[in-house]
Design a protein around this motif. Structure first.
Motif, mmCIF file in Angstrom:
data_model
loop_
_atom_site.group_PDB
_atom_site.id
_atom_site.type_symbol
_atom_site.label_atom_id
_atom_site.label_comp_id
_atom_site.label_asym_id
_atom_site.label_seq_id
_atom_site.Cartn_x
_atom_site.Cartn_y
_atom_site.Cartn_z
ATOM 1 N N ILE A 84 0.866 -1.190 0.000
ATOM 2 C CA ILE A 84 0.000 0.000 0.000
ATOM 3 C C ILE A 84 0.901 1.238 0.000
ATOM 4 O O ILE A 84 1.666 1.455 0.940
ATOM 5 C CB ILE A 84 -0.903 0.045 1.244
ATOM 6 N N GLY B 29 0.594 5.024 13.331
ATOM 7 C CA GLY B 29 0.192 4.324 12.117
ATOM 8 C C GLY B 29 -1.047 3.501 12.381
ATOM 9 O O GLY B 29 -1.617 3.540 13.491
ATOM 10 N N GLY B 30 -1.452 2.737 11.383
ATOM 11 C CA GLY B 30 -2.678 1.960 11.485
ATOM 12 C C GLY B 30 -2.594 0.851 12.524
ATOM 13 O O GLY B 30 -3.590 0.523 13.169
ATOM 14 N N SER B 31 -1.417 0.271 12.688
ATOM 15 C CA SER B 31 -1.296 -0.848 13.625
ATOM 16 C C SER B 31 -1.549 -0.396 15.058
ATOM 17 O O SER B 31 -2.294 -1.038 15.802
ATOM 18 C CB SER B 31 0.094 -1.484 13.525
ATOM 19 N N HIS C 204 -6.335 -7.547 7.901
ATOM 20 C CA HIS C 204 -4.895 -7.226 7.991
ATOM 21 C C HIS C 204 -4.266 -7.900 9.214
ATOM 22 O O HIS C 204 -4.902 -8.012 10.262
ATOM 23 C CB HIS C 204 -4.735 -5.706 8.102
ATOM 24 N N CYS D 230 -2.269 -6.877 11.289
ATOM 25 C CA CYS D 230 -2.114 -6.033 12.480
ATOM 26 C C CYS D 230 -3.259 -6.280 13.472
ATOM 27 O O CYS D 230 -3.129 -5.982 14.657
ATOM 28 C CB CYS D 230 -1.990 -4.557 12.123
ATOM 29 N N THR E 92 -5.979 -4.987 2.255
ATOM 30 C CA THR E 92 -4.644 -4.718 1.737
ATOM 31 C C THR E 92 -4.350 -5.543 0.489
ATOM 32 O O THR E 92 -3.718 -5.074 -0.451
ATOM 33 C CB THR E 92 -3.619 -5.062 2.831
ATOM 34 N N ASP F 74 -11.693 -1.528 9.627
ATOM 35 C CA ASP F 74 -10.321 -1.219 9.240
ATOM 36 C C ASP F 74 -10.341 -0.501 7.900
ATOM 37 O O ASP F 74 -10.466 -1.121 6.849
ATOM 38 C CB ASP F 74 -9.501 -2.509 9.156
ATOM 39 N N ALA G 172 -7.804 1.607 7.120
ATOM 40 C CA ALA G 172 -6.448 2.173 7.078
ATOM 41 C C ALA G 172 -6.076 2.541 5.651
ATOM 42 O O ALA G 172 -5.566 3.629 5.384
ATOM 43 C CB ALA G 172 -5.440 1.171 7.648
ATOM 44 N N TYR G 173 -6.367 1.638 4.743
ATOM 45 C CA TYR G 173 -6.053 1.910 3.329
ATOM 46 C C TYR G 173 -7.145 2.745 2.664
ATOM 47 O O TYR G 173 -6.861 3.727 1.978
ATOM 48 C CB TYR G 173 -5.836 0.575 2.598
ATOM 49 N N ASP H 2 -5.559 5.718 7.760
ATOM 50 C CA ASP H 2 -4.154 6.127 7.754
ATOM 51 C C ASP H 2 -3.906 7.347 6.865
ATOM 52 O O ASP H 2 -3.835 7.213 5.647
ATOM 53 C CB ASP H 2 -3.282 4.980 7.213
ATOM 54 N N HIS I 203 -1.145 8.489 6.418
ATOM 55 C CA HIS I 203 0.108 8.236 5.680
ATOM 56 C C HIS I 203 -0.103 7.267 4.513
ATOM 57 O O HIS I 203 0.848 6.854 3.873
ATOM 58 C CB HIS I 203 1.258 7.812 6.612
ATOM 59 N N LYS I 204 -1.342 6.933 4.246
ATOM 60 C CA LYS I 204 -1.655 6.197 3.012
ATOM 61 C C LYS I 204 -2.498 7.108 2.103
ATOM 62 O O LYS I 204 -1.961 7.810 1.279
ATOM 63 C CB LYS I 204 -2.368 4.895 3.348
HETATM 64 C C1 LIG Z 1 -1.552 -0.616 6.177
HETATM 65 C C2 LIG Z 1 -2.711 -1.278 6.757
HETATM 66 C C3 LIG Z 1 -2.797 -1.524 8.126
HETATM 67 C C4 LIG Z 1 -1.653 -1.259 9.074
HETATM 68 O O1 LIG Z 1 -1.377 0.090 9.166
HETATM 69 P P1 LIG Z 1 0.124 0.629 9.407
HETATM 70 O O2 LIG Z 1 -0.037 2.083 9.206
HETATM 71 O O3 LIG Z 1 0.977 -0.034 8.362
HETATM 72 O O4 LIG Z 1 0.544 0.256 10.764
HETATM 73 C C5 LIG Z 1 -3.965 -2.062 8.613
HETATM 74 N N1 LIG Z 1 -4.976 -2.373 7.800
HETATM 75 C C6 LIG Z 1 -4.936 -2.169 6.467
HETATM 76 C C7 LIG Z 1 -6.111 -2.537 5.624
HETATM 77 C C8 LIG Z 1 -3.785 -1.618 5.908
HETATM 78 O O5 LIG Z 1 -3.728 -1.430 4.574
#
Ligand SMILES: *Cc1c(COP(=O)(O)O)cnc(C)c1O
Length: 484
Positions: free
Chosen positions: A93, A152-154, A187, A189, A244, A269, A271-272, A298, A300-301
């Motif tokens: 990602i 971050g997402g984790s 994910h 995480c 992801t 989730d 994050a992406y 996120d 940062h994504k």
């Molecule tokens: C990247 C991602 C995460 C984890 O996030 P980080 O910022 O890498 O810690 C969790 N879930 C999804 C769907 C992601 O793409």
């Protein structure tokens, strides 16, 4: 004694260079950045490096001139591996690296404002709260929501699951019977967060997916009923708004209905995929996001920030505070008095972190400076680039595209007329990596080696997609002629 102190001071003052030296350092770093960005379009996105011996861990007593430090940095760090700043990064990602974010980080680091507690820096704390409120709005959350800018997402996922755990009273007595529900595409995480949160022993139910890798909510409901009948305790469903691996968006509205009916915590989730809610193409698919109890997205994504910024959002904000607000006597001056009376929380009351970087400016500067329109356009563009690739790859002989992209990830495989399919896909990926101008990755879906394109970097445009298509066309032709 004074003499001794003054002697030490003389040497210690080296840590605080004067204006002239600061200007020289700044201009050297700025030259470096200018050269890096100017050369970016011609740079390889991936350069393999098997010959590393590790950076020297000795530091001399005397310092070195900036030019030699920058030269070492360029040589040792900035030449090999994956280049996340590149628009050719379409593998993992993609992250970002918006220029104004660097300025925001720079200014935040210079003043080193502490944003955790209102008392320490009311404006810094307020900036982070305002950014969280803005993201809550993007997600479709009500006023009662709260959140935190994590690394971050984790880590954001950890905060969300701890909040869910505490709200549902999942203590050691309950854990043996506690069940959570997610798909095989969740994910990893989430597993990490469960482990850190002391929930490693809960029963994980892997919910089947449909042909487009989205959660099958009829199956979910059946599994819940079966577990309840057995006297177990379902309490959490984790769905994804953009996995992801394949970019699939689980049916958020249907999951929310089920969670409401069964009284479960719904963690989404995103994050992406969360920031795609900013653009028209994805708004409908993500319209029910605000029904989740907690969301991770996120910056940062999808927002193009440099690494180090994820967000957790919780619809019922005080629940987040209940899990993360602590008190210590040595904090008595800093703990906001308002918190007790008005329920107005500082960022540190909503986070497992106490001292933390001031993360606001890296997001605030680009949003203020560019406005929202270019972000919306960039996210729409990514969706259309993925759709375009999905159409075009299927037109190249021998290629089979995966499901139509929900967002901006496309999976595909090469199915050669002759020879071993898995081997051929390995070779194609190797050819892309050897070329290095663009970068993609592989995954395994239903046990099958699959190629994968993830479009998200703000520097990715038609030109990189066309280059990749051409590269794959040529590499597959070469494969065919050597195997034929
Ligand atoms: C990247 C991602 C995460 C984890 O996030 P980080 O910022 O890498 O810690 C969790 N879930 C999804 C769907 C992601 O793409």
């Amino acid at each position: 004694m004074r003499e001794r102190i003054q002697k030490l001071e003389q040497s210690a003052r080296r840590l605080d260079p004067g204006e002239e030296e600061r200007d020289a350092l700044l201009s050297a770093a700025s030259d470096y950045a200018r050269e890096f960005l100017r050369g970016l379009p011609g740079k390889k996105t991936y350069v393999r490096d098997d010959s590393r011996r590790g950076l020297d861990s000795r530091f001399d007593e005397a310092g070195l001139p900036i030019d030699s430090v920058l030269a070492e940095y360029r040589r040792e760090v900035d030449t090999t591996g994956i280049l996340p700043a590149s628009g050719g990064q379409m593998g993992y990602i993609p992250g970002g690296g918006l220029f104004p974010s660097a300025l925001g980080d720079f200014l935040a680091d210079i003043s080193n404002r502490y944003s955790g507690v209102s008392f320490a820096s009311p404006g810094a704390a307020e900036m982070e709260s305002a950014l969280v409120r803005w993201m809550c709005g993007v997600a479709g959350y009500p006023e009662s929501a709260a959140g935190d800018l994590a690394s971050g997402g984790s880590l954001a996922t950890l905060s969300a699951l701890v909040t869910a755990r505490d709200h549902h009273g999942i203590t050691h007595r309950v854990i043996p019977d506690a069940c959570i529900y997610l798909t095989a595409q969740a994910h990893h995480c989430v597993d990490g967060a469960l482990h850190v949160a002391g929930l490693g022993a809960v029963r994980r139910r892997v919910v089947p997916m449909d042909a487009a890798y989205r959660m099958d909510t009829i199956a979910l409901q059946g599994m819940l009923e079966a577990d309840l009948q057995q006297g177990l305790k379902p309490w959490l469903v984790v769905a994804s708004a953009g996995t992801t691996d394949t970019g699939a968006v689980d049916p958020v509205d249907a999951v929310a209905d089920i969670c409401a009916r069964f009284g479960l915590w719904f963690h989404l989730d995103a994050a992406y995929g969360g920031f795609f809610r900013l653009c028209d193409e994805a708004r409908e698919r993500l319209s029910a996001m605000g029904r989740a109890d907690s969301i991770v997205m996120d910056p940062h994504k999808g927002l193009g920030l440099p690494y180090g910024c994820g967000a957790v959002l919780v619809r019922d904000g005080p629940l987040l505070a209940r899990s993360f607000t602590y008190y210590a006597d040595y904090m008595q001056d800093a703990i906001s008095r308002e918190r007790v009376t008005t329920g107005h929380y500082s960022p540190a009351d909503l986070s497992p972190e106490l001292t933390r970087p001031f993360r606001g400016p890296r997001m605030w500067f680009p949003l203020k400076l560019f406005g929202l329109a270019p972000f919306r356009a960039a996210l729409s563009e990514k969706i259309w680039l993925a759709r375009y690739f999905h159409r075009e790859i299927a037109r190249i002989e021998g290629f089979v595209a995966g499901p139509a992209p929900d967002l901006s990830i496309v999976t595909f495989r090469y199915c050669p007329a002759r020879g071993n399919e898995e081997e051929a896909n390995h070779q194609l990926l190797q050819a892309v990596h050897d070329d290095g101008r663009v970068f993609i990755t592989s995954t395994r879906i239903n046990g099958r080696f699959t190629l994968r394109l993830a479009v998200l970097n703000f520097r990715t445009h038609l030109e990189q997609i066309d280059y990749l298509l051409e590269l794959l066309r040529e590499a597959s032709r070469n494969l065919q002629s050597t195997n034929g």
